[in-house]
Design a protein around this motif. Structure first.
Motif, mmCIF file in Angstrom:
data_model
loop_
_atom_site.group_PDB
_atom_site.id
_atom_site.type_symbol
_atom_site.label_atom_id
_atom_site.label_comp_id
_atom_site.label_asym_id
_atom_site.label_seq_id
_atom_site.Cartn_x
_atom_site.Cartn_y
_atom_site.Cartn_z
ATOM 1 N N ALA A 573 0.829 -1.208 0.000
ATOM 2 C CA ALA A 573 0.000 0.000 0.000
ATOM 3 C C ALA A 573 0.865 1.259 0.000
ATOM 4 O O ALA A 573 0.557 2.250 -0.692
ATOM 5 C CB ALA A 573 -0.934 -0.014 1.217
ATOM 6 N N GLU A 574 1.935 1.231 0.775
ATOM 7 C CA GLU A 574 2.836 2.386 0.799
ATOM 8 C C GLU A 574 3.497 2.588 -0.561
ATOM 9 O O GLU A 574 3.667 3.727 -1.027
ATOM 10 C CB GLU A 574 3.908 2.204 1.881
ATOM 11 N N LEU A 575 3.873 1.472 -1.218
ATOM 12 C CA LEU A 575 4.493 1.588 -2.546
ATOM 13 C C LEU A 575 3.496 2.126 -3.569
ATOM 14 O O LEU A 575 3.874 2.878 -4.479
ATOM 15 C CB LEU A 575 5.030 0.225 -2.985
ATOM 16 N N ALA A 576 2.220 1.745 -3.426
ATOM 17 C CA ALA A 576 1.209 2.303 -4.323
ATOM 18 C C ALA A 576 1.089 3.817 -4.120
ATOM 19 O O ALA A 576 0.929 4.578 -5.084
ATOM 20 C CB ALA A 576 -0.141 1.616 -4.072
ATOM 21 N N ASP A 577 1.178 4.233 -2.854
ATOM 22 C CA ASP A 577 1.179 5.678 -2.582
ATOM 23 C C ASP A 577 2.387 6.354 -3.218
ATOM 24 O O ASP A 577 2.296 7.493 -3.709
ATOM 25 C CB ASP A 577 1.193 5.925 -1.074
ATOM 26 N N VAL A 578 3.539 5.660 -3.195
ATOM 27 C CA VAL A 578 4.752 6.220 -3.797
ATOM 28 C C VAL A 578 4.544 6.475 -5.281
ATOM 29 O O VAL A 578 4.924 7.525 -5.824
ATOM 30 C CB VAL A 578 5.955 5.278 -3.559
ATOM 31 N N VAL A 579 3.920 5.519 -5.960
ATOM 32 C CA VAL A 579 3.670 5.686 -7.393
ATOM 33 C C VAL A 579 2.759 6.889 -7.640
ATOM 34 O O VAL A 579 2.996 7.710 -8.534
ATOM 35 C CB VAL A 579 3.038 4.401 -7.975
ATOM 36 N N GLU A 580 1.705 7.015 -6.825
ATOM 37 C CA GLU A 580 0.800 8.149 -6.977
ATOM 38 C C GLU A 580 1.511 9.472 -6.678
ATOM 39 O O GLU A 580 1.323 10.480 -7.378
ATOM 40 C CB GLU A 580 -0.394 7.968 -6.045
ATOM 41 N N MET A 581 2.343 9.467 -5.626
ATOM 42 C CA MET A 581 3.067 10.686 -5.269
ATOM 43 C C MET A 581 4.068 11.067 -6.347
ATOM 44 O O MET A 581 4.319 12.256 -6.584
ATOM 45 C CB MET A 581 3.779 10.489 -3.930
ATOM 46 N N ALA A 582 4.659 10.073 -7.029
ATOM 47 C CA ALA A 582 5.594 10.371 -8.112
ATOM 48 C C ALA A 582 4.877 11.096 -9.247
ATOM 49 O O ALA A 582 5.423 12.020 -9.862
ATOM 50 C CB ALA A 582 6.239 9.083 -8.627
ATOM 51 N N GLY A 583 3.620 10.691 -9.520
ATOM 52 C CA GLY A 583 2.848 11.397 -10.545
ATOM 53 C C GLY A 583 2.587 12.842 -10.167
ATOM 54 O O GLY A 583 2.684 13.742 -11.006
ATOM 55 N N ARG A 584 2.263 13.054 -8.886
ATOM 56 C CA ARG A 584 2.052 14.433 -8.446
ATOM 57 C C ARG A 584 3.358 15.233 -8.485
ATOM 58 O O ARG A 584 3.359 16.436 -8.773
ATOM 59 C CB ARG A 584 1.469 14.444 -7.030
ATOM 60 N N ALA A 585 4.470 14.575 -8.188
ATOM 61 C CA ALA A 585 5.759 15.265 -8.229
ATOM 62 C C ALA A 585 6.108 15.693 -9.652
ATOM 63 O O ALA A 585 6.701 16.756 -9.868
ATOM 64 C CB ALA A 585 6.857 14.363 -7.668
ATOM 65 N N VAL A 586 5.739 14.849 -10.627
ATOM 66 C CA VAL A 586 5.965 15.237 -12.027
ATOM 67 C C VAL A 586 5.167 16.495 -12.350
ATOM 68 O O VAL A 586 5.655 17.419 -13.017
ATOM 69 C CB VAL A 586 5.582 14.089 -12.976
ATOM 70 N N ALA A 587 3.911 16.552 -11.872
ATOM 71 C CA ALA A 587 3.099 17.753 -12.092
ATOM 72 C C ALA A 587 3.732 18.953 -11.408
ATOM 73 O O ALA A 587 3.752 20.066 -11.959
ATOM 74 C CB ALA A 587 1.683 17.519 -11.576
ATOM 75 N N ASP A 588 4.263 18.763 -10.193
ATOM 76 C CA ASP A 588 4.953 19.858 -9.506
ATOM 77 C C ASP A 588 6.152 20.340 -10.311
ATOM 78 O O ASP A 588 6.409 21.540 -10.410
ATOM 79 C CB ASP A 588 5.410 19.404 -8.115
ATOM 80 N N MET A 589 6.909 19.381 -10.863
ATOM 81 C CA MET A 589 8.094 19.737 -11.638
ATOM 82 C C MET A 589 7.699 20.552 -12.868
ATOM 83 O O MET A 589 8.354 21.546 -13.202
ATOM 84 C CB MET A 589 8.849 18.474 -12.058
ATOM 85 N N ARG A 590 6.623 20.144 -13.516
ATOM 86 C CA ARG A 590 6.179 20.899 -14.687
ATOM 87 C C ARG A 590 5.656 22.271 -14.290
ATOM 88 O O ARG A 590 5.816 23.241 -15.030
ATOM 89 C CB ARG A 590 5.104 20.108 -15.430
ATOM 90 N N GLY A 591 5.035 22.352 -13.138
ATOM 91 C CA GLY A 591 4.587 23.656 -12.661
ATOM 92 C C GLY A 591 5.748 24.566 -12.342
ATOM 93 O O GLY A 591 5.711 25.769 -12.604
ATOM 94 N N VAL A 592 6.828 24.009 -11.783
ATOM 95 C CA VAL A 592 8.014 24.800 -11.465
ATOM 96 C C VAL A 592 8.638 25.377 -12.720
ATOM 97 O O VAL A 592 9.041 26.541 -12.775
ATOM 98 C CB VAL A 592 9.040 23.939 -10.697
ATOM 99 N N SER A 593 8.715 24.566 -13.770
ATOM 100 C CA SER A 593 9.436 24.978 -14.979
ATOM 101 C C SER A 593 8.540 25.569 -16.050
ATOM 102 O O SER A 593 9.041 26.076 -17.053
ATOM 103 C CB SER A 593 10.176 23.763 -15.566
#
Length: 746
Positions: A573-593
């Protein structure tokens, strides 16, 4: 008010002064006859109205022609009066008619000198008006280069983040929760991504030396070191600041690490082509130890064609002296040859790679720079053409046997004038003074017409309080020499007044050329400032957004690893959260740049605040919107970007208010222009974007304020607004009425 804001007004004052100088010649020549004097004054006023009016109606040219013909044919005034109408015609589609006016002047006067005078006045008027237009264009687009540079910087930041952090997040996002054996690799990749993001944030921040200077002061004070800081440079420094900031950090850290320093001096200064940093402290060190602590910073500075030297005095004081060019060459990307995110050098390597991107920013590729360069070249060519015209008049007044040496002397005078446009050269004045008076001994009274070439540079090179008395002295010397040579009193008066008029023309064209150059320099400086501000914003977002996301991912991965043996279900379950959080981090990265199709309204608003503040515009920012769907945020971001572009290009705003609500966006500014302009193609582009969301666009002017308001219904997404092409420049209406764009026509 900043001097740059006054440039258009200064340009117009210069033009009025030059035209007044021309008119004074005809007024003095016709005294005491009242009608010709009134005709000369009227011609001057009509010419000023024509030059300073944007519309430039044809009837003003007709009035000029009538005044010129009446004065020349009816009262026997100089045919030079026709030069005013000839200059106005040069600015129209009927410019070939200028040749007919000049030919008529020659036929009436039967004098080459009068014919050249007519043509010269026409060229001067044409040159003055064209330079005013150049000044206005450069002023209106004074931040266009800054915005283009920020856009290019965003693309480069996006590319670098995608190549490093983005690759790491892709690996994390591909994690299979059913395969916990991948955790070791994921942990290593996440740690590397977090190190890259933090190093990049530090590197972006270091492009300005001010934050590191403040940090160094705080660190030294906390260590009980007496600190003195002398700041002698101007921000922003760009990549130069990154290099010097690294040297400052290493030097101060080394001094504090040993805890023996009692005094420290940090001093910066700058010259035309470099920035200098000096650090002096009394921590007892050997030269070898000090050099070892600064070896990495020294290598970077040397690779940028700078220098870093150390001098250990007998009393134990260490002086670190670093000099870096203001535009250091780009450094190759660190770790670019490796396959791991961030390269072999880890986080520090990623950070340096990103500062190298700043060095690669080539403002010369931006079309606005090329246009500014063309404008400056045109201004210099116009000045050269007018100078040649005055030289032609001078050649008519000297004996035929002296044409070769006279031409050589006049060529030297023109050359000295043209190089003076690029800066003040006091020695030029001495050479021009010699060329003004000494040739009179050889060429006679005909050379007195050259005195105006000395009056102009005096006005350009010296403060008014010193220049005008000297110009009066030059005029007096011309009058005195003319009387000594037994010239006719009328000729003496004409030569004396012509000295002032020629000086005013040279001063006017030279000043306008300098104003064009000044605006060009200001635009490039603002572009540099905007890029640095964009990188500082990126550093904040990397730390606050992406850094937080990566740290959370790392924490989850560590938790999953600890749970893998005793609670496999929870670990998955924690690893599934990691995958979801990685997707949000990609969105954050695109928002930053600013990468990707989706745009962040918050990021765009902060960028707008930064760019407007760089233009000296006070910004009130009120973001009161709820969480918007991506399509709505993207469309409102495009509207905001376009509205800010128009604040910069089509107004003289001092204040700008940006407000958002859950229903839309409004941008208001207090810089309504007096000019009437029809809505342009940008309105159509924006309304098409809004129509895709069943939205509307409202434009209103009231009490000197202009407001653009975009309203949409996020619950009704009627199309793909993101697929609309790039938004063109909006030209805003100023008719005092509310204009509602028709969104029904896509």
């Amino acid at each position: 008010m900043d001097r740059i804001d006054l440039v258009p007004r200064l340009a117009r004052l210069v033009v009025v002064a030059v035209l007044g100088g021309f008119a004074s010649v005809y007024v003095l020549a016709e005294l005491p006859s009242p009608v010709p004097v009134l005709l000369a004054v009227a011609a001057f006023l009509v010419q000023v109205a024509y030059v300073l009016t944007d519309a430039r109606p044809w009837w003003l040219i007709a009035v000029q022609a009538g005044l010129g013909c009446l004065g020349v044919l009816g009262f026997g005034m100089s045919v030079g009066m026709l030069g005013f109408v000839a200059g106005s015609l040069l600015l129209t589609a009927a410019w070939p008619a200028t040749a007919l006016v000049v030919a008529a002047a020659g036929a009436i006067s039967l004098s080459p000198d009068a014919t050249i005078t007519t043509l010269l006045i026409a060229l001067v008027i044409y040159g003055l008006v064209r330079m005013i237009e150049l000044v206005d264009d450069l002023f209106a687009a004074r931040l266009e280069l800054a915005m283009a540079a920020v856009a290019e910087e965003r693309l480069q930041i996006a590319a670098e983040l995608n190549a490093g952090v983005g690759r790491s997040l892709a690996i994390v996002g591909g994690l299979d929760p059913e395969r916990p054996e991948m955790l070791g690799e994921i942990l290593a990749v996440t740690r590397q991504a977090l190190a890259d993001a933090r190093a990049a944030a530090v590197d972006y921040r270091s492009l300005s030396l001010a934050p590191d200077t403040a940090s160094a002061r705080a660190l030294l004070l906390a260590a009980g070191v007496e600190i003195e800081v002398r700041v002698g440079h101007t921000e922003p420094l760009g990549p130069t600041g990154a290099l010097l900031a690294a040297a400052l950090r290493d030097a101060v850290s080394d001094a504090v690490r040993h805890g023996t320093a009692r005094h420290c001096l940090i001093e910066t200064s700058e010259s035309e082509d470099s920035v200098r940093l000096r650090i002096i402290h009394d921590a007892p060190r050997t030269a070898v130890q000090a050099a070892d602590a600064l070896s990495e910073a020294q290598a970077r500075i040397v690779s940028a064609h700078g220098t870093l030297t150390l001098d250990l005095a007998p009393d134990g004081r260490l002086t670190i002296d670093a000099r870096v060019p203001k535009t250091p060459p780009a450094r190759p990307a660190a770790g670019s040859a490796t396959g791991t995110p961030g390269g072999a050098s880890g986080g520090a390597g990623a950070g340096w790679r990103l500062s190298g991107v700043f060095g690669r920013l080539d403002v010369g590729r931006l079309s606005t720079v090329g246009n500014a360069d063309s404008a400056y070249r045109l201004s210099v060519w116009l000045l050269a053409a007018v100078l040649v015209g005055f030289c032609a008049k001078a050649l008519l007044r000297v004996p035929a046997g002296t044409l070769v040496p006279v031409t050589a002397c006049l060529g030297m005078v023109v050359f000295l004038h043209l190089i003076s446009v690029r800066g003040r050269h006091p020695w030029n004045l001495l050479v021009m003074a010699a060329l003004t008076y000494l040739p009179i001994l050889a060429f006679g009274s005909g050379w007195l017409v050259v005195a105006g070439f000395l009056a102009g540079p005096l006005l350009l090179a010296l403060p008014p309080v010193a220049a005008w008395p000297m110009v009066a002295g030059v005029m007096g010397s011309v009058a005195g020499i003319g009387v000594t040579m037994d010239l006719d009193p009328g000729v003496v008066v004409n030569l004396t007044v012509s000295t002032l008029v020629t000086g005013l023309v040279v001063y006017g064209l030279g000043t306008l050329a300098r104003l064009v150059k000044e605006l060009q320099t200001a635009r490039e400086r603002l572009a540099s400032a905007a890029v640095v501000q964009e990188r500082l914003r990126t550093a904040r977002d990397l730390h606050d957004l992406l850094g937080h996301s990566l740290a959370a991912i790392l924490l989850k991965c560590e938790l999953a690893r600890r749970l893998a043996d005793r609670d496999p279900d929870r670990a998955r379950a924690e690893l599934a959260d990691v995958v979801e959080m990685a997707g949000r981090a990609v969105a954050d990265m695109r928002g930053v740049s600013g990468d990707g199709r989706e745009m962040s309204l918050e990021v765009e608003a902060e960028s707008a605040r930064s760019v407007l503040a760089a233009a000296g515009i006070e910004v009130e920012l009120d973001l009161s919107h709820d969480r918007l769907p991506p399509q709505a945020a993207t469309v409102l971001s495009a509207v905001l970007r376009e509205a800010v572009t128009n604040v910069l290009r089509h107004s003289s705003a001092r204040r700008c208010v940006i407000r958002t609500t859950s229903e839309g966006l409004s941008v208001a500014n207090d810089g309504v222009s007096a000019a009437r302009k029809k809505p342009g193609s940008g309105i159509g582009n924006l309304t098409t974007r809004l129509a895709a969301l069943d939205g509307g666009l409202t434009i209103r002017t009231d009490g000197g304020w202009f407001e653009l308001r975009a309203v949409l219904d996020p619950a009704r997404l009627g199309g793909d607004a993101d697929r609309v092409g790039a938004v063109a420049g909006v030209e805003l209406g100023h008719d005092g009425r509310e204009v509602v764009a028709d969104c029904s026509r896509g």
